[in-house]
Design a protein around this motif. Structure first.
Motif, PDB file in Angstrom:
ATOM      1  N   LEU A  47       6.332   8.277  -6.296  1.00 30.47           N
ATOM      2  CA  LEU A  47       5.126   7.240  -5.989  1.00 30.47           C
ATOM      3  C   LEU A  47       4.039   8.494  -6.719  1.00 30.47           C
ATOM      4  O   LEU A  47       3.786   9.594  -6.215  1.00 30.47           O
ATOM      5  CB  LEU A  47       4.841   7.222  -4.748  1.00 30.47           C
ATOM      6  CG  LEU A  47       3.473   6.570  -4.567  1.00 30.47           C
ATOM      7  CD1 LEU A  47       3.483   4.975  -4.804  1.00 30.47           C
ATOM      8  CD2 LEU A  47       3.152   6.661  -2.980  1.00 30.47           C
ATOM      9  N   ARG A  87       5.793   4.546   1.703  1.00 28.54           N
ATOM     10  CA  ARG A  87       6.243   5.772   2.273  1.00 28.54           C
ATOM     11  C   ARG A  87       6.907   5.576   3.571  1.00 28.54           C
ATOM     12  O   ARG A  87       7.987   6.059   3.792  1.00 28.54           O
ATOM     13  CB  ARG A  87       4.662   6.706   2.531  1.00 28.54           C
ATOM     14  CG  ARG A  87       4.688   8.106   2.876  1.00 28.54           C
ATOM     15  CD  ARG A  87       3.447   8.850   2.797  1.00 28.54           C
ATOM     16  NE  ARG A  87       3.447   9.404   1.475  1.00 28.54           N
ATOM     17  CZ  ARG A  87       2.491   9.313   0.490  1.00 28.54           C
ATOM     18  NH1 ARG A  87       1.878   8.177   0.908  1.00 28.54           N
ATOM     19  NH2 ARG A  87       2.485   9.947  -0.528  1.00 28.54           N
ATOM     20  N   TRP A  92       3.540  14.072  -8.259  1.00 29.77           N
ATOM     21  CA  TRP A  92       3.995  12.707  -7.758  1.00 29.77           C
ATOM     22  C   TRP A  92       4.912  13.120  -6.287  1.00 29.77           C
ATOM     23  O   TRP A  92       5.260  14.078  -6.071  1.00 29.77           O
ATOM     24  CB  TRP A  92       5.090  12.113  -8.410  1.00 29.77           C
ATOM     25  CG  TRP A  92       4.630  11.652  -9.981  1.00 29.77           C
ATOM     26  CD1 TRP A  92       3.456  12.203 -10.570  1.00 29.77           C
ATOM     27  CD2 TRP A  92       4.953  10.445 -10.415  1.00 29.77           C
ATOM     28  NE1 TRP A  92       3.339  11.308 -11.600  1.00 29.77           N
ATOM     29  CE2 TRP A  92       4.152  10.275 -11.723  1.00 29.77           C
ATOM     30  CE3 TRP A  92       6.043   9.527 -10.087  1.00 29.77           C
ATOM     31  CZ2 TRP A  92       4.359   9.238 -12.411  1.00 29.77           C
ATOM     32  CZ3 TRP A  92       6.261   8.328 -11.172  1.00 29.77           C
ATOM     33  CH2 TRP A  92       5.341   8.391 -12.358  1.00 29.77           C
ATOM     34  N   HIS A  99      -1.703   7.650  -8.673  1.00 28.43           N
ATOM     35  CA  HIS A  99      -2.634   6.582  -8.944  1.00 28.43           C
ATOM     36  C   HIS A  99      -1.988   5.308  -8.034  1.00 28.43           C
ATOM     37  O   HIS A  99      -3.018   4.397  -7.717  1.00 28.43           O
ATOM     38  CB  HIS A  99      -2.718   6.043 -10.429  1.00 28.43           C
ATOM     39  CG  HIS A  99      -1.290   5.869 -10.970  1.00 28.43           C
ATOM     40  ND1 HIS A  99      -0.668   4.707 -10.713  1.00 28.43           N
ATOM     41  CD2 HIS A  99      -0.734   6.496 -11.994  1.00 28.43           C
ATOM     42  CE1 HIS A  99       0.492   4.590 -11.354  1.00 28.43           C
ATOM     43  NE2 HIS A  99       0.511   5.805 -12.098  1.00 28.43           N
ATOM     44  N   HIS A 100      -0.950   5.409  -7.586  1.00 33.44           N
ATOM     45  CA  HIS A 100      -0.429   4.395  -6.419  1.00 33.44           C
ATOM     46  C   HIS A 100      -0.350   2.846  -7.058  1.00 33.44           C
ATOM     47  O   HIS A 100      -0.309   1.915  -6.357  1.00 33.44           O
ATOM     48  CB  HIS A 100      -1.051   4.407  -5.197  1.00 33.44           C
ATOM     49  CG  HIS A 100      -1.136   5.694  -4.567  1.00 33.44           C
ATOM     50  ND1 HIS A 100      -2.243   6.088  -3.633  1.00 33.44           N
ATOM     51  CD2 HIS A 100      -0.285   6.616  -4.684  1.00 33.44           C
ATOM     52  CE1 HIS A 100      -1.857   7.263  -3.277  1.00 33.44           C
ATOM     53  NE2 HIS A 100      -0.806   7.615  -3.700  1.00 33.44           N
ATOM     54  N   GLU A 101      -0.272   2.904  -8.474  1.00 37.02           N
ATOM     55  CA  GLU A 101      -0.366   1.465  -9.209  1.00 37.02           C
ATOM     56  C   GLU A 101       1.166   0.872  -8.979  1.00 37.02           C
ATOM     57  O   GLU A 101       1.486  -0.214  -8.976  1.00 37.02           O
ATOM     58  CB  GLU A 101      -0.723   1.535 -10.338  1.00 37.02           C
ATOM     59  CG  GLU A 101      -2.113   1.746 -10.527  1.00 37.02           C
ATOM     60  CD  GLU A 101      -2.869   1.924 -12.082  1.00 37.02           C
ATOM     61  OE1 GLU A 101      -1.941   1.375 -12.903  1.00 37.02           O
ATOM     62  OE2 GLU A 101      -3.819   2.501 -11.932  1.00 37.02           O
ATOM     63  N   LEU A 160       3.122  -2.521  -7.277  1.00 33.36           N
ATOM     64  CA  LEU A 160       2.999  -2.432  -6.047  1.00 33.36           C
ATOM     65  C   LEU A 160       1.932  -3.444  -5.507  1.00 33.36           C
ATOM     66  O   LEU A 160       2.094  -4.295  -4.541  1.00 33.36           O
ATOM     67  CB  LEU A 160       2.357  -1.297  -5.212  1.00 33.36           C
ATOM     68  CG  LEU A 160       3.466  -0.009  -5.378  1.00 33.36           C
ATOM     69  CD1 LEU A 160       2.868   1.279  -4.933  1.00 33.36           C
ATOM     70  CD2 LEU A 160       4.818  -0.341  -4.806  1.00 33.36           C
ATOM     71  N   SER A 211       5.571   2.280  -8.103  1.00 32.24           N
ATOM     72  CA  SER A 211       6.541   3.116  -7.654  1.00 32.24           C
ATOM     73  C   SER A 211       7.739   3.130  -8.660  1.00 32.24           C
ATOM     74  O   SER A 211       7.967   1.929  -9.166  1.00 32.24           O
ATOM     75  CB  SER A 211       6.899   3.066  -6.310  1.00 32.24           C
ATOM     76  OG  SER A 211       8.107   3.590  -5.678  1.00 32.24           O
ATOM     77  N   LYS A 248       0.837  -1.203   0.094  1.00 30.43           N
ATOM     78  CA  LYS A 248       0.037   0.150   0.029  1.00 30.43           C
ATOM     79  C   LYS A 248       0.897   1.206   0.070  1.00 30.43           C
ATOM     80  O   LYS A 248       2.014   1.255   0.539  1.00 30.43           O
ATOM     81  CB  LYS A 248      -0.787  -0.009   1.244  1.00 30.43           C
ATOM     82  CG  LYS A 248      -1.827  -1.255   1.149  1.00 30.43           C
ATOM     83  CD  LYS A 248      -3.116  -0.947   0.779  1.00 30.43           C
ATOM     84  CE  LYS A 248      -4.019  -2.346   0.959  1.00 30.43           C
ATOM     85  NZ  LYS A 248      -5.207  -1.832   0.349  1.00 30.43           N
ATOM     86  N   PRO A 249       0.556   2.364  -0.528  1.00 28.31           N
ATOM     87  CA  PRO A 249       1.091   3.818  -0.548  1.00 28.31           C
ATOM     88  C   PRO A 249       1.881   4.020   0.860  1.00 28.31           C
ATOM     89  O   PRO A 249       2.691   4.454   0.825  1.00 28.31           O
ATOM     90  CB  PRO A 249       0.208   4.656  -1.215  1.00 28.31           C
ATOM     91  CG  PRO A 249      -0.829   3.941  -1.874  1.00 28.31           C
ATOM     92  CD  PRO A 249      -0.953   2.520  -1.016  1.00 28.31           C
ATOM     93  N   GLU A 250       1.008   3.832   1.883  1.00 34.77           N
ATOM     94  CA  GLU A 250       1.412   3.920   3.322  1.00 34.77           C
ATOM     95  C   GLU A 250       2.653   3.425   3.760  1.00 34.77           C
ATOM     96  O   GLU A 250       3.439   3.828   4.154  1.00 34.77           O
ATOM     97  CB  GLU A 250       0.358   3.912   4.308  1.00 34.77           C
ATOM     98  CG  GLU A 250      -1.025   4.724   4.067  1.00 34.77           C
ATOM     99  CD  GLU A 250      -1.803   4.153   2.953  1.00 34.77           C
ATOM    100  OE1 GLU A 250      -1.908   2.696   2.821  1.00 34.77           O
ATOM    101  OE2 GLU A 250      -2.682   4.715   2.129  1.00 34.77           O
TER     102      GLU A 250
END
Length: 116
Positions: free
Chosen positions: A41, A8, A25, A44-46, A85, A48, A3-5
């Motif tokens: 990133l 990060r 981005w 859309h977070h698909e 991801l 990285s 996940k993006p979180e």
């Protein structure tokens, strides 16, 4: 699945890492003189992007073609590599981030990496 979180959090665990906007981005950079972007990133977070050598890119894309693919432009020819991801696990993400971080960070910071 990353996940993006999580991406990060993992990027910001690296020494002297910080997050800054890069157009629309998110970018993760080494906060040091001559420190550079080591990951991006998109909104859309698909995927990285990380920045590897062309040899590292070829190795990862051959070993894990469902996870890694070259960025489809001139940056990709220089080693810029995308990570799907949804297909990536945490160990694989960490490894790719560390490889990219090493290229962005001044050598004097390399000893600060966890496990050194």
């Amino acid at each position: 699945m990353i996940k993006p979180e999580k991406l990060r959090a993992e990027a910001l665990k690296l020494p002297h890492a910080l997050e800054r906007p890069h157009f629309d981005w998110a970018s993760f950079r080494v906060d040091a003189q001559k420190g550079k972007i080591f990951a991006t990133l998109p909104p859309h977070h698909e995927f990285s992007n990380v920045f590897l050598t062309p040899d590292e890119q070829r190795m990862l894309c051959a070993a894990e073609p469902g996870i890694f693919f070259p960025v489809p432009n001139k940056w990709g020819e220089k080693g810029a590599t995308s990570i799907r991801l949804a297909a990536c696990d945490l160990a694989t993400l960490r490894s790719a981030l560390v490889m990219s971080w090493r290229h962005a960070a001044p050598v004097k910071l390399h000893a600060l990496l966890p496990g050194k």
